[in-house]
Design an enzyme around this catalytic site. Structure first.
Site, PDB file in Angstrom:
ATOM      1  CE1 TYR A 151      37.683  24.911  36.781  1.00  0.00           C
ATOM      2  CE2 TYR A 151      38.865  26.640  35.584  1.00  0.00           C
ATOM      3  CZ  TYR A 151      38.809  25.698  36.613  1.00  0.00           C
ATOM      4  OH  TYR A 151      39.882  25.557  37.462  1.00  0.00           O
TER       5      TYR A 151
ATOM      6  CB  SER B  39      48.247  17.988  49.862  1.00  0.00           C
ATOM      7  OG  SER B  39      49.581  18.463  49.857  1.00  0.00           O
TER       8      SER B  39
ATOM      9  CG  HIS C  25      31.167  40.669  63.818  1.00  0.00           C
ATOM     10  ND1 HIS C  25      31.426  41.773  63.042  1.00  0.00           N
ATOM     11  CD2 HIS C  25      30.015  40.935  64.486  1.00  0.00           C
ATOM     12  CE1 HIS C  25      30.474  42.678  63.227  1.00  0.00           C
ATOM     13  NE2 HIS C  25      29.603  42.194  64.088  1.00  0.00           N
TER      14      HIS C  25
ATOM     15  CD  GLN D 244      23.211  50.929  11.565  1.00  0.00           C
ATOM     16  OE1 GLN D 244      22.980  52.061  11.172  1.00  0.00           O
ATOM     17  NE2 GLN D 244      24.247  50.221  11.143  1.00  0.00           N
TER      18      GLN D 244
END
Length: 445
Positions: free
Chosen positions: A5, A268, A147, A218
């Protein structure tokens, strides 16, 4: 960083070689400024700059530096020791009055701005593709869902225009985050400039294209970094939002769009028929990785007093991981949108499958305008709509309304038909596109 990736340009920013070259540049620019103000001999400063311009370090020997660090237990000292061996006696002037955080924090600022520049270019490419596809499907009607349930018609182009507006906002946010993180701190121990002249910081900042940190203790204050990574997290969330939209629309029951499926691709290992939305599922996962950097970045803000290093180990992870992952995700999303298969016929079929329920609000409003109360209007439309719903769209809402005398006593049948016009829902699309892309917006402008 996971190579699967990662893309080369972003990965290179976080390489040890790039980091050490930035460190060397900071040290050289600081020495150059010291020579100009008389802190070190001007001739030695010129020699140091000449060595830098001649690339005296050559190829960075990372294993050699690591071997020194194994003894010194200090990364900046290990690098300065190795670099000093490549130079003459003038190398003793490197790091005069400076502290490690001056180098580390300023270097991180450079790396994050370099990363931001790549991400901005990624966003530009995504915005270009979103705009083109939005105009392509500006008037391709599809069902809007609330929804997850059929609501009212929209267009597929509008969905993409909404995504374009979202990522355009992210571009503005990232520009601001880049400016916020692009600061230089060369202020010495605890940030008081006791042993380093402020003019040195100004020179280094100018050479590196950074702003001066007004007060750095710092370290550069970590609220800047927190905002930077929060911005990346929000961008990642929008990547996921569009990815989830595509995943939902690719479901077998919906199948309004589909990721491009290349010749020879397998969906698949067990079922030869499968065409899975693997790219957008991957984007959902990558977005989670980017967002995982946000909380640690915010927790880094609360350092002890003028400094501690509890932030250091965190940033060694989240700096590369968040930027590399988001770079890859934006590029992948651009490719998905660019090659996305869109099925207008299926969109129309899905809109039609519920027997006209998507036009219920227009009938409701028309009844109220005809003098009926809103409550009674709602009840009239709903009792007919529920018959269609329970029949799984096998009945027609329009026909049921025509057959309902309480409805037709208020609205004539021919007027009811006008309320089922799909074009009514698309009449403001031009207005929305003008808001998103400008009045003269077009796929090529």
């Amino acid at each position: 960083m996971v190579p699967r990736y990662s893309r080369p340009a972003m990965t290179a920013i976080w390489s040890p070689e790039n980091r050490y070259r930035i460190w060397f540049a900071i040290e050289v620019f600081a020495a150059e400024a010291m020579g100009e103000i008389g802190t070190i001999p001007a001739e030695d400063a010129r020699t140091i700059r000449a060595a830098y311009d001649a690339n005296v370090l050559g190829e960075i020997d990372v294993p050699a530096i690591d071997a020194i660090e194994a003894v010194t237990k200090h990364d900046v000292i290990a690098f300065l020791t190795w670099a000093g061996e490549k130079m003459g006696p003038e190398s003793r002037w490197l790091h005069q009055g400076m502290t490690s955080s001056d180098v580390l924090d300023t270097s991180l600022s450079v790396q994050l701005t370099q990363a931001a520049d790549i991400l901005l270019a990624d966003l530009d490419e995504l915005l270009t593709v979103l705009k083109r596809r939005a105009y392509e499907h500006k008037l391709t009607p599809t069902i809007g869902r609330s929804h997850g349930i059929h609501a009212e018609p929209v267009t597929f182009g509008l969905k993409l225009a909404q995504a374009h507006a979202e990522f355009a906002r992210h571009r503005v946010r990232l520009v601001a985050a880049r400016a916020d993180i692009a600061t230089c701190a060369i202020s010495g121990a605890v940030g008081t400039f006791a042993n380093v002249d402020p003019r040195i910081e100004e020179h280094v900042a100018n050479e590196l294209g950074l702003a001066i940190e007004p007060t750095s203790t710092q370290v550069i204050p970590r609220d800047r970094h927190a905002m930077f990574f929060a911005t990346l997290g929000v961008i990642a969330s929008s990547v996921e939002r569009l990815a989830v939209e595509i995943r939902h629309l690719q479901r077998t029951e919906v199948l309004e769009v589909e990721e491009y499926f290349a010749p020879g691709q397998k969906g698949s290992s067990a079922m030869p028929h499968k065409r899975n939305p693997v790219l957008t599922e991957n984007l959902t996962g990558l977005a989670r990785v980017v967002r995982s950097a946000v909380v640690p970045a915010m927790e880094n803000v609360a350092l002890w007093h003028e400094r501690d290093i509890s932030h250091s180990s965190v940033e060694r992870f989240i700096g590369p991981d968040a930027t590399v992952t988001l770079d890859f995700a934006l590029a992948r999303l651009t490719g998905v949108v660019d090659k996305l298969l869109v099925y207008p016929e299926r969109m129309q079929k899905n809109m039609d499958r519920m027997g006209g329920l998507i036009h219920s609000q227009r009938v409701l409003l028309a009844l109220t305008q005809a003098g009926l109360s809103r409550e009674d209007s709602y009840a009239l439309v709903q009792r007919n709509a529920m018959k269609v719903w329970q029949a799984d769209g096998q009945l027609s809402l329009l026909q049921l309304l025509k057959d309902d005398p309480e409805v037709t006593s208020r609205i004539a049948p021919d007027q009811l038909e006008l309320l089922f016009d799909l074009g009514y829902h698309l009449k403001r699309i031009d207005l929305i596109f003008d808001r998103v892309f400008g009045v003269d917006g077009s796929p090529t402008s």
